[in-house]
Scaffold this motif. Structure first.
Motif, PDB file in Angstrom:
ATOM      1  N   HIS A  53       0.848  -1.195   0.000  1.00 28.14           N
ATOM      2  CA  HIS A  53       0.000   0.000   0.000  1.00 28.14           C
ATOM      3  C   HIS A  53       0.877   1.237   0.000  1.00 28.14           C
ATOM      4  O   HIS A  53       2.109   1.131  -0.039  1.00 28.14           O
ATOM      5  CB  HIS A  53      -0.997  -0.021   1.157  1.00 28.14           C
ATOM      6  N   HIS A  55       1.442   3.736   2.209  1.00 28.59           N
ATOM      7  CA  HIS A  55       1.961   4.421   3.400  1.00 28.59           C
ATOM      8  C   HIS A  55       3.488   4.485   3.404  1.00 28.59           C
ATOM      9  O   HIS A  55       4.167   3.560   2.952  1.00 28.59           O
ATOM     10  CB  HIS A  55       1.437   3.736   4.673  1.00 28.59           C
ATOM     11  N   HIS A 141      -7.529  -1.832   5.514  1.00 25.59           N
ATOM     12  CA  HIS A 141      -6.657  -0.762   6.007  1.00 25.59           C
ATOM     13  C   HIS A 141      -7.241   0.581   5.583  1.00 25.59           C
ATOM     14  O   HIS A 141      -8.262   0.623   4.906  1.00 25.59           O
ATOM     15  CB  HIS A 141      -5.242  -0.988   5.438  1.00 25.59           C
TER      16      HIS A 141
END
Ligand SMILES: [Zn+2]
Ligand SMILES: [Zn+2]
Length: 257
Positions: A53, A55, A141
Motif C-alpha cells: 500500500h 503508506h 486498512h
C-alpha cells in the motif's frame, strides 16, 4: 524448507528498527521500508518491488535506492501494486516536487526509464522465477491495500501487511493447504484498541481473535510493531497463546515455510 529474509520488521523507523520490507529473491522484494542498510550496494540489484500500500513506512526507500545507486542500475525498477498505490506514489511522492519523477529519467546504463509502474490484480498468481510466485490478497486498512501469498516450490507464506481483522485471512489459509506460515502485523498494545480500529491495525488481543478461525496450525510470525511500544507489545504477545507456535520478527530475521 523455503525461506525469505526480513529486511525491515517494524511499523516505522526507530533506533536500530527498520520499517517493512521482505527480500523474496535476489531481485524481488515486498515493500521498500528498508533496503539500503540491509542490502548496501546489493540494493541496486532489486528489479521489482511488490507494494502492499501507499503508506510511507512501506515505500520510503524507493526514493533512495533510485537516487543513491543510480549509476549502478542496469535495469529499470519495476513497481508493482494496486492501481491506487501506484497513483499515490506518482501523485504525491515521485512527482518532481517531493522527489524526482524517475519514470521520466532514462537510466545511464540502459535504454529505458529508471522506474516502470505496473498495476496488479488481486487474487492473480504472478510468476517470479521457476520456483517462486506471488498472489495479492485484499486487506482491511485505511487506504486500498493488499497482503501477499508467496509460494516457493510446494509451500507458501502469507504476509498480511497492514490490516485490521480480515475475514479473507482465514478463508485464504483454509483454502490453500500449502500455506505453512503467516506473517501477522501487531502494531499497537491491546489497550490501544480504539486507535487500532481507527488506523485499521491489530493488537495482540485482536491478533488472537484473528487466528481463531484458522483451521490448522501454521507458524506465526509477528511484525510491524510500532517502535514506541515494542516492549509492551512483545510482553503481551509472550504472555498470550500466540507465541506457542510463533516468533516476533526483528530486522534481518528469516522466515521459514
Ligand atoms: Zn505500515
Ligand atoms: Zn499502513
Amino acid at each position: 524448507m523455503e525461506k525469505i529474509t526480513i529486511l525491515g520488521a517494524y511499523g516505522a523507523k526507530g533506533f536500530k528498527q527498520e520499517s517493512s520490507s521482505f527480500l523474496l529473491t535476489d531481485t524481488h522484494a515486498i515493500d521498500a521500508g528498508n533496503l539500503l542498510r540491509s542490502l548496501g550496494e546489493g540494493a541496486a540489484r532489486i528489479e521489482t518491488i511488490w507494494l502492499t500500500h501507499s503508506h510511507l513506512d512501506h515505500i520510503v526507500e524507493i526514493a533512495y535506492i533510485l537516487d543513491s545507486y543510480f549509476t549502478l542500475r542496469s535495469k529499470p525498477l519495476k513497481l508493482m501494486g494496486l492501481a491506487h498505490t501506484l497513483e499515490a506514489i506518482q501523485t504525491h511522492f515521485l512527482n518532481d516536487v517531493i522527489w524526482p519523477d524517475f519514470s521520466k529519467i532514462p537510466l545511464c546504463n540502459a535504454d529505458s526509464m529508471s522506474v516502470v509502474y505496473e498495476s496488479i490484480e488481486l487474487n492473480r498468481v504472478y510468476t517470479i522465477d521457476e520456483i517462486t510466485s506471488i498472489e495479492a490478497m485484499e486487506t482491511v486498512h485505511t487506504v486500498p491495500s493488499c497482503g501477499y501469498i508467496v509460494r516457493k516450490n510446494s509451500s507458501a507464506v502469507l504476509i498480511t501487511a497492514d490490516s485490521y481483522k480480515n475475514p479473507r485471512l482465514r478463508e485464504t489459509i483454509n483454502k490453500y493447504p500449502e500455506i505453512s506460515a503467516l506473517v501477522l502485523e501487531c502494531t499497537f498494545p491491546s489497550e490501544m484498541d480504539a486507535l487500532a480500529l481507527e488506523s485499521l491495525h491489530l493488537t495482540p488481543a485482536l491478533a488472537e481473535e484473528e487466528i481463531k478461525g484458522v483451521q490448522r496450525e501454521v507458524k506465526l510470525y509477528f511484525n510491524h510493531l510500532k517502535p514506541g511500544f515494542t516492549e509492551t507489545i512483545k510482553k503481551e504477545i509472550k504472555a498470550s497463546e500466540l507465541l506457542k507456535n510463533g516468533h516476533i520478527l526483528d530486522d534481518g530475521d528469516t522466515i521459514y515455510f
